[in-house]
Motif scaffolding. Structure first.
Motif, PDB file in Angstrom:
ATOM      1  N   SER A 184       3.750 -11.384  -2.333  1.00 38.44           N
ATOM      2  CA  SER A 184       2.423 -10.847  -1.998  1.00 38.44           C
ATOM      3  C   SER A 184       1.542 -11.932  -1.382  1.00 38.44           C
ATOM      4  O   SER A 184       1.880 -13.108  -1.392  1.00 38.44           O
ATOM      5  N   LEU A 195     -12.059 -16.435  -1.049  1.00 37.75           N
ATOM      6  CA  LEU A 195     -11.113 -15.328  -0.884  1.00 37.75           C
ATOM      7  C   LEU A 195     -11.563 -14.410   0.257  1.00 37.75           C
ATOM      8  O   LEU A 195     -10.766 -14.028   1.117  1.00 37.75           O
ATOM      9  N   GLY A 250      -1.276 -13.006  -2.486  1.00 27.73           N
ATOM     10  CA  GLY A 250      -1.835 -13.870  -3.537  1.00 27.73           C
ATOM     11  C   GLY A 250      -2.298 -13.004  -4.696  1.00 27.73           C
ATOM     12  O   GLY A 250      -2.042 -11.799  -4.708  1.00 27.73           O
ATOM     13  N   VAL A 290      -5.742  -4.164  -2.823  1.00 27.08           N
ATOM     14  CA  VAL A 290      -5.798  -4.928  -4.075  1.00 27.08           C
ATOM     15  C   VAL A 290      -5.209  -4.025  -5.153  1.00 27.08           C
ATOM     16  O   VAL A 290      -5.857  -3.078  -5.588  1.00 27.08           O
ATOM     17  N   CYS A 297      -7.162  -4.612   3.329  1.00 25.28           N
ATOM     18  CA  CYS A 297      -6.370  -5.233   2.259  1.00 25.28           C
ATOM     19  C   CYS A 297      -6.174  -4.233   1.124  1.00 25.28           C
ATOM     20  O   CYS A 297      -7.053  -3.394   0.864  1.00 25.28           O
ATOM     21  N   LEU A 343      -3.059  -7.930  -2.398  1.00 21.22           N
ATOM     22  CA  LEU A 343      -3.471  -8.879  -3.437  1.00 21.22           C
ATOM     23  C   LEU A 343      -3.077  -8.293  -4.785  1.00 21.22           C
ATOM     24  O   LEU A 343      -3.288  -7.109  -5.027  1.00 21.22           O
ATOM     25  N   VAL A 360      -5.506 -12.165  -7.712  1.00 18.82           N
ATOM     26  CA  VAL A 360      -6.877 -12.389  -8.216  1.00 18.82           C
ATOM     27  C   VAL A 360      -6.867 -12.279  -9.728  1.00 18.82           C
ATOM     28  O   VAL A 360      -6.267 -11.346 -10.283  1.00 18.82           O
TER      29      VAL A 360
END
Ligand code: UDP
Length: 487
Positions: free
Chosen positions: A215, A471, A217, A121, A119, A141, A219
């Motif tokens: 995207s 998550l 999601g 971020v 992933c 993310l 954070v």
């Protein structure tokens, strides 16, 4: 290998500014504490700022490392070493800075290809990373550095444009269809709302919104109990996927970690600690305007006069070099002698977290950057709000009207570079209001309750702790689904 047992590997790619890097490192640590492998992608100068923190995390057994990519300063015409947004002090430099960040697409892609993380971020200010992640078949993310409240404000302003329906920049308008009645003026909005020309900021704003919708999601460095109405609004009304896993600063529990956060402090840590130890509980007001906000000398003088007149003890952080022997124009004559023992000026960088958490500190004069605001909340402190730029005027509304743990100093004008002028009398009055008397006690008791909730949120079983679990689980199942579709 069984995907469920496999260690997930996350790439963290924060924006190149203290207000983004500091919480991103804290957030990355939270994931590493749950056993994930973390690689932080940044440029040489920024990497050197947190090398000690990374070394320490390794000695604690955390799987964290840094992958360095060059920042193309020369290619876009930035001065060499201008790798931090704070150093881009004009509109022209900022435009070039964003051009340079967009050029990181290729080196980032190369790293993803080489290390195959699960992933990415990446900072909200790198909207183009959604496309990069997609190209390599991994989720992106969004790393938000603002609150749900502010994200919802931005979105409702975009959708309903109430600022276009008032006749002057000082006529108040209400943010439509909002959970609470919040009044603002056009003067308090970022300049991309009030200018009709396309700048790097307007373009960036459009790209950021588009990436929000495409995207995996987002954070947030926030916690549910702090802004439930806005977390719900963001997820249910705006229909976005998000997790709140803060306050991330609370992962720094020992004093050394708190002191090392961000940059090397400009004051000897022990000297500062001893000074605070000699003071009574809640007797010192801490004054700091983050890493970006600037004031001219006459405004700094007004702050000095206001602090002295308030008769409160203080720590005041000023972004100035020590001027040995020479006269410092921004200080009233004899100021330091008069406040000796009572007031401490830190020229440069302060160990903010250590100071806010010290029991002697009883109030915080802040520019309302989201990190500072949340650090003030976590420390249970009443605040004087003095917004300058970015989404800080939104944070002021949140602190003074929704949380009711702060008093506004009276800043009215949003500014990209230099803050609004405030008279010493207003500073004196606001400081007294949060430090002395029945009203101060009332504000302090509300702030303390919130501080307790903040700590609880990140403890095992707390809302942020559980959301981080969810998550990680979701990323795990996404990894399984992704691996299956590749087979
Ligand atoms: N900070 C610090 N010492 C300083 C100034 C700032 O440790 O002298 C830290 C502060 O604790 C916060 C961050 O830098 O974590 C600033 O972020 P914020 O969002 O408050 O404001 P910005 O600098 O982005 O305007």
């Amino acid at each position: 290998m069984d995907t469920e047992k496999r260690q997930l590997h996350l790439f963290f790619f924060p924006f190149l500014a203290s207000g983004h890097l500091i919480p991103a490192i804290d957030m990355a640590k939270q994931f590493a504490l749950r056993g994930l492998k973390i690689s932080i992608i940044t440029t040489p100068l920024n990497a050197s700022l947190f090398s000690k923190t990374i070394e320490k995390s390794k000695t604690m057994g955390l799987d964290m490392n840094v992958l360095v990519i060059e920042f193309p300063c020369v290619e876009v015409g930035l001065p060499i070493g201008c790798e931090s947004y704070q150093l881009a002090t004009s509109l022209d430099l900022r435009t070039k800075f964003f051009q340079a960040t967009a050029m990181l697409e290729q080196p980032l892609g190369k790293l993803i290809q080489e290390y195959a993380p699960d992933c990415l971020v990446a900072s909200t200010l790198f909207p183009w990373t959604t496309g990069v992640a997609k190209k390599f078949g991994i989720p992106r993310l969004i790393l938000h550095s603002i609150s749900f409240f502010s994200m919802c404000t931005f979105e409702c302003l975009r959708l309903y444009e109430p600022h276009k329906k008032v006749s002057s920049e000082t006529e108040p308008f209400i943010i439509p269809n909002f959970p609470d009645e919040i009044k603002m003026t056009r003067k308090q909005l970022p300049d991309f709302y009030t200018q009709n020309v396309q700048t790097y900021a307007t373009k960036m704003y459009e790209q950021v919104l588009e990436a929000e919708l495409t995207s995996f999601g987002a954070v947030f460095n926030s916690f549910y109990e702090l802004e439930p109405a806005y977390a719900n609004f963001y997820k249910k009304v705006l229909g976005r996927k998000a997790w709140q896993i803060g306050p991330v600063s609370l992962c720094n529990q020992d004093t050394e970690d708190k002191a090392q956060r961000g940059k090397e402090a400009s004051i000897d840590f022990h000297e500062c600690f001893e000074w605070l130890n000699s003071k009574k509980p809640d007797s010192v007001v801490y004054v700091c305007f983050g890493s970006m906000a600037n004031f001219n000398d006459s405004q700094l003088k007004e702050i000095a006069i206001g602090l002295e007149a308030s008769e409160q003890q203080f720590i005041w952080v000023v972004k100035k070099e020590k001027n040995d022997g020479g006269k410092e124009e921004w200080l009233p004559d004899g100021f330091e002698q008069r406040v000796k023992g009572k007031g401490l000026i830190i020229r440069g960088w302060a160990p903010q977290m250590m100071i806010l958490d010290h029991k002697a500190v009883g109030g915080f004069v802040t520019h309302c950057g989201w990190n500072s605001t949340l650090e003030g909340v976590s420390a249970g402190l009443p605040m004087v709000t003095w917004p300058v730029s970015a989404e800080q005027f939104f944070n002021e509304k949140f602190v003074t009207q929704i949380l009711r743990i702060g008093v506004a100093v009276g800043a009215q004008q949003w500014a990209r570079f230099v803050g609004d002028s405030i008279k010493s009398e207003a500073i004196e009055k606001a400081v007294i209001q949060i430090m002395v008397g029945a009203e101060a006690e009332e504000i302090r008791s509300r702030a303390r309750e919130l501080g307790k909730k903040a700590k609880k949120a990140v403890e095992e079983g707390g809302s942020s702790y559980s959301d981080l679990n969810s998550l990680i689980e979701e990323l795990r199942s996404h990894g399984i689904a992704g691996a299956a579709s590749k087979n």
